[in-house]
Each structure stands twice: as structure tokens, then as C-alpha cells.
Design a protein around this motif. Structure first.
Motif, short mmCIF file in Angstrom:
data_model
loop_
_atom_site.label_atom_id
_atom_site.label_comp_id
_atom_site.label_asym_id
_atom_site.label_seq_id
_atom_site.Cartn_x
_atom_site.Cartn_y
_atom_site.Cartn_z
N ALA A 80 -6.61 5.27 -4.79
CA ALA A 80 -6.58 5.11 -6.25
C ALA A 80 -7.16 6.35 -6.93
N GLU A 81 -8.17 6.97 -6.31
CA GLU A 81 -8.79 8.21 -6.81
C GLU A 81 -9.12 8.14 -8.30
N SER A 82 -9.60 6.96 -8.72
CA SER A 82 -10.00 6.72 -10.11
C SER A 82 -8.87 6.88 -11.12
N LYS A 83 -7.63 6.93 -10.63
CA LYS A 83 -6.48 7.10 -11.53
C LYS A 83 -5.81 5.78 -11.89
N ILE A 84 -6.10 4.75 -11.10
CA ILE A 84 -5.39 3.48 -11.29
C ILE A 84 -6.27 2.34 -10.79
N LEU A 85 -6.10 1.17 -11.38
CA LEU A 85 -6.78 -0.03 -10.92
C LEU A 85 -5.87 -0.72 -9.90
N SER B 64 0.81 -1.22 0.00
CA SER B 64 0.00 0.00 0.00
C SER B 64 0.84 1.26 0.00
N PHE B 65 2.05 1.18 0.57
CA PHE B 65 2.93 2.35 0.64
C PHE B 65 3.36 2.84 -0.75
N ALA B 66 3.18 1.99 -1.77
CA ALA B 66 3.66 2.34 -3.11
C ALA B 66 2.53 2.75 -4.06
N ILE B 67 1.31 2.92 -3.57
CA ILE B 67 0.20 3.30 -4.44
C ILE B 67 0.51 4.62 -5.16
N LYS B 68 0.95 5.61 -4.41
CA LYS B 68 1.26 6.92 -5.01
C LYS B 68 2.39 6.81 -6.03
N ALA C 124 3.06 4.22 -7.91
CA ALA C 124 2.51 3.60 -9.11
C ALA C 124 1.72 4.61 -9.94
N ILE C 125 0.97 5.48 -9.25
CA ILE C 125 0.20 6.51 -9.96
C ILE C 125 1.13 7.51 -10.64
N LEU C 126 2.15 7.98 -9.91
CA LEU C 126 3.09 8.95 -10.47
C LEU C 126 3.88 8.37 -11.64
N ALA C 127 4.09 7.05 -11.62
CA ALA C 127 4.83 6.39 -12.70
C ALA C 127 3.96 6.14 -13.93
N GLY C 128 2.66 6.48 -13.83
CA GLY C 128 1.77 6.33 -14.98
C GLY C 128 1.23 4.94 -15.18
N ALA C 129 1.22 4.12 -14.12
CA ALA C 129 0.71 2.75 -14.24
C ALA C 129 -0.82 2.76 -14.39
N ASP C 130 -1.33 1.88 -15.23
CA ASP C 130 -2.77 1.70 -15.37
C ASP C 130 -3.32 0.78 -14.29
N ALA C 131 -2.45 -0.11 -13.79
CA ALA C 131 -2.86 -1.06 -12.76
C ALA C 131 -1.70 -1.28 -11.80
N PHE C 132 -2.05 -1.56 -10.54
CA PHE C 132 -1.06 -1.85 -9.51
C PHE C 132 -1.43 -3.17 -8.85
#
Length: 366
Positions: A316-321, A289-293, A295-303
Motif C-alpha cells: 500500500a505504501e501509504s498510497k491506498i487503504l 493481492s495481485f491487483a494492489i498495484k 488499484a493504486i495506478l487507477a487512483g483508488a483511495d481504497a481497495f
């Protein structure tokens, strides 16, 4: 072959000093000088796993999760940890743990997940901070190539997919040998000037001891001038999690089905589907969970990770699955990774994957 020999090969895969500060890796139980009869590989070293090692005549267990994680004030058999340790000691079984140092390794846990999910050109999601250093030293021209090659052989000069990288500048060094010195060049109490080459190379911090040994054994001077700097450069090999692109881009529902098949699990907890195409995927085995942000900043579509709490899904704020496949399920192929690595390097001992399913979590899916 001794326990110590197996340990040395495991250190080459995942350096112990790269483990997180909270972790407890290395030889936890047993004598490093004991002769090996067989190695059993497991995710968790429970009492049943020790029984399996006894039954299969393996006197060394390589476990991913450390059975001894924090300080123990007594060993009386009152907990599953104590019972496993007591049984291992009674039966002369060594236990070696390789955990977060394998998590961040270039071809470690997350690399294996990427391979299973057909994720290409993966790189660290969170590169290991301040793990790159620079060595700068000064060498007489006559010995420049000798010292340079010695440092390269010890592991210096690797940048991404390139090796033997260095920079040099020619200049003039000065020194005055004092009483009781033994100068390679010059005379006692006479100021000396000599043509020297300044050599700069970068290296991963855990190689520092080997590099200094190589420098001192190849350099002709009695006293060697050198500096070592910690750099802010990102480590292109080591880090928590990995990120890359799927071989085949998939709609979110198809990606979840693909994920369920490739990392076999009875269910996946996930955030709301947004009818997006999954191209870039970040993975982090275990609690991530510590890496959610990140993954989002790296432009991942899914984590893809595990142990996500209720409120953490909101990040996730609708930015990532976010796909929580389960802790055990995300790391289950670590046993295969270790078995393959040891089997390729040690061909004169028995190496077995444990058949015990140590997952403490069960799912009611009827």
C-alpha cells in the motif's frame, strides 16, 4: 427443462471460455440431458450442501467455487471433495461451477459488490487482455445491409455504451472463377470486377464462432474473403475487479464501518489509516493481492478484497487503504446474484439459495 437448458442461460451471464486457465468451470458432475426438479445455489459444494439439495428435492447445484478443481486420480471418499462428488452421483445430482468467468463478467461478482457498496459508474479494474478482435470482410453492394445486420445481430459492433458500430469503404473487388466453382457473380475462367464494400466491426473473442456463422449464412459468395485481427483495445465490459466512486464520500474510519455493514463481517483487516477521504474505491472479490498495484495506478483511495498476506499489506505504501474483508464475506452475495438472474429467466422451475454457511474461517471476537 433440462440441465443443459439451465447451463445455456448461465453461459449467457458468464461465458465459460472467459474463465482463467487454472480454473475448472462448467458441468462437473451429472447428465446434461436430465430433467430439472430444482436448482440449489451455493458458494461451495460441500457434502452438507448435497444433503440439502436431496432434502429440498433439487437435482442440480450451481456452485461458485468448483468442487473439482484439479485432476482426481481416484474417488474413494477419502476427502471432502470425493465425498461430495460420490453423494451427488449416487443421487443423480448435477453440479455446475461458474467461477472466474463470473468474476470478470460485466454484471458478475465484482459488479454485485459495487452495487452493495453504492459505487457508481464502475468499470473493470484490470480489463481482460486481448479479448477484442476485428473482423474485416468484403461484400457486394447489393447485400451489404443484409450482411451488416446479420453481424450486428450476432453481437458485433459493440463499443462501451454504443452498439451497431462499424466502418465501411467502397472499392472494387476482382476474382476469376475456376473450374468446378459456382460463382454468385461472373463466369468460369473470366476475370470479374465488381463494386464491393469493405466492412469492419469489432467483437469480443468468444463471439467469433457465432459471427462467422452469421457471415456465411448472410453473404452471397461461395468463397468469402475476410480477416480477423486480435486487438490491444481494452475491454470496457470484462475484467478482474471493478473501480468507481462512492455515492457518498467518507472518512476512512466511517468507510470501514460502512464496509462492515454492507458486506457483513465480524472484522476487517486493513492498513494504517491516513485521515484521508475515501472517494474512489476498487473492489476484487476473493484473493486480490495481485491487483494492489492496479488499484493504486487507477487512483483508488481504497481497495476492498480478501486474503492479503502480511508482507502484501506493505505494498500500500501509504498510497491506498487496503481493506481485507475475508474471502467468503467478499463473495457472499454471489448466491443472490445467481438466484436473481436465474429466477428472472427461468420461471417454471424451483430455484433456491442454500442455507448452509460454507465459510471455513471463523473469528474469535470476544
Amino acid at each position: 427443462m433440462k440441465v443443459a437448458d439451465v447451463v445455456e442461460f448461465l453461459k449467457q451471464l458468464a461465458v465459460e471460455s472467459n474463465a482463467e486457465d487454472f480454473d475448472n468451470v462448467g458441468l462437473l458432475v451429472g447428465d446434461s440431458q436430465s430433467m430439472i426438479s430444482g436448482v440449489l445455489i451455493t458458494l461451495d459444494c460441500l457434502e452438507e450442501v448435497v444433503d440439502e439439495a436431496i432434502q429440498k428435492q433439487c437435482n442440480m447445484i450451481v456452485t461458485f467455487h468448483p468442487i473439482i478443481f484439479s485432476g482426481m486420480k481416484s474417488i474413494t471418499g477419502q476427502s471432502y471433495v470425493e465425498r461430495a462428488v460420490i453423494k451427488a452421483i449416487k443421487n443423480d445430482i448435477a453440479i455446475y461451477a461458474i467461477h472466474t468467468n463470473l468474476d470478470i463478467a460485466k454484471e458478475g461478482v465484482n459488479f454485485e459488490i459495487c452495487k452493495r457498496l453504492q459505487i457508481h459508474e464502475s468499470r473493470p479494474l484490470i480489463p481482460k487482455a486481448r479479448s477484442i478482435k476485428k473482423l474485416q470482410t468484403y461484400i457486394p453492394k447489393t447485400h451489404f445491409l443484409q450482411v451488416q445486420q446479420s453481424l450486428f445481430k450476432a453481437g458485433a459492433g459493440k463499443i462501451g455504451k454504443y452498439k451497431n458500430c462499424s466502418f465501411r469503404v467502397e472499392g472494387v473487388g476482382t476474382f476469376l472463377p475456376t473450374e468446378n466453382s459456382n460463382p454468385y457473380i461472373g463466369q468460369i475462367n473470366v476475370l470479374e470486377e465488381t463494386s464491393e464494400m469493405m466492412l469492419s466491426v469489432i467483437f469480443e473473442d468468444y463471439k467469433q464462432s457465432a459471427l462467422l456463422k452469421a457471415l456465411k449464412s448472410s453473404h452471397p459468395y461461395e468463397e468469402i474473403a475476410y480477416e480477423i485481427y486480435a486487438l490491444e483495445n481494452q475491454n470496457q465490459d470484462l475484467g478482474m475487479g471493478r473501480i468507481g466512486e462512492l455515492e457518498k464520500h467518507l472518512p476512512e474510519d466511517e468507510f470501514l464501518s460502512f464496509l462492515k455493514e454492507k458486506l457483513p463481517t465480524s472484522c476487517i483487516r486493513h492498513t494504517k489509516l491516513k485521515n484521508k477521504l475515501v472517494k474512489k474505491v476498487a473492489v476484487l472479490g476473493g484473493a486480490g493481492s495481485f491487483a494492489i498495484k492496479n488499484a493504486i495506478l487507477a487512483g483508488a483511495d481504497a481497495f476492498v478484497t480478501a486474503d492479503i498476506k502480511y508482507h502484501e499489506f506493505f505494498q500500500a505504501e501509504s498510497k491506498i487503504l487496503i481493506a481485507d474483508v475475508g474471502h467468503y464475506e467478499s463473495e457472499q452475495f454471489t448466491k443472490n446474484l445467481l438466484h436473481k438472474y436465474l429466477s428472472e429467466n427461468l420461471n417454471n422451475i424451483i430455484i433456491i439459495i442454500s442455507e448452509i454457511n460454507t465459510n471455513p474461517v471463523y473469528y474469535y471476537c470476544k
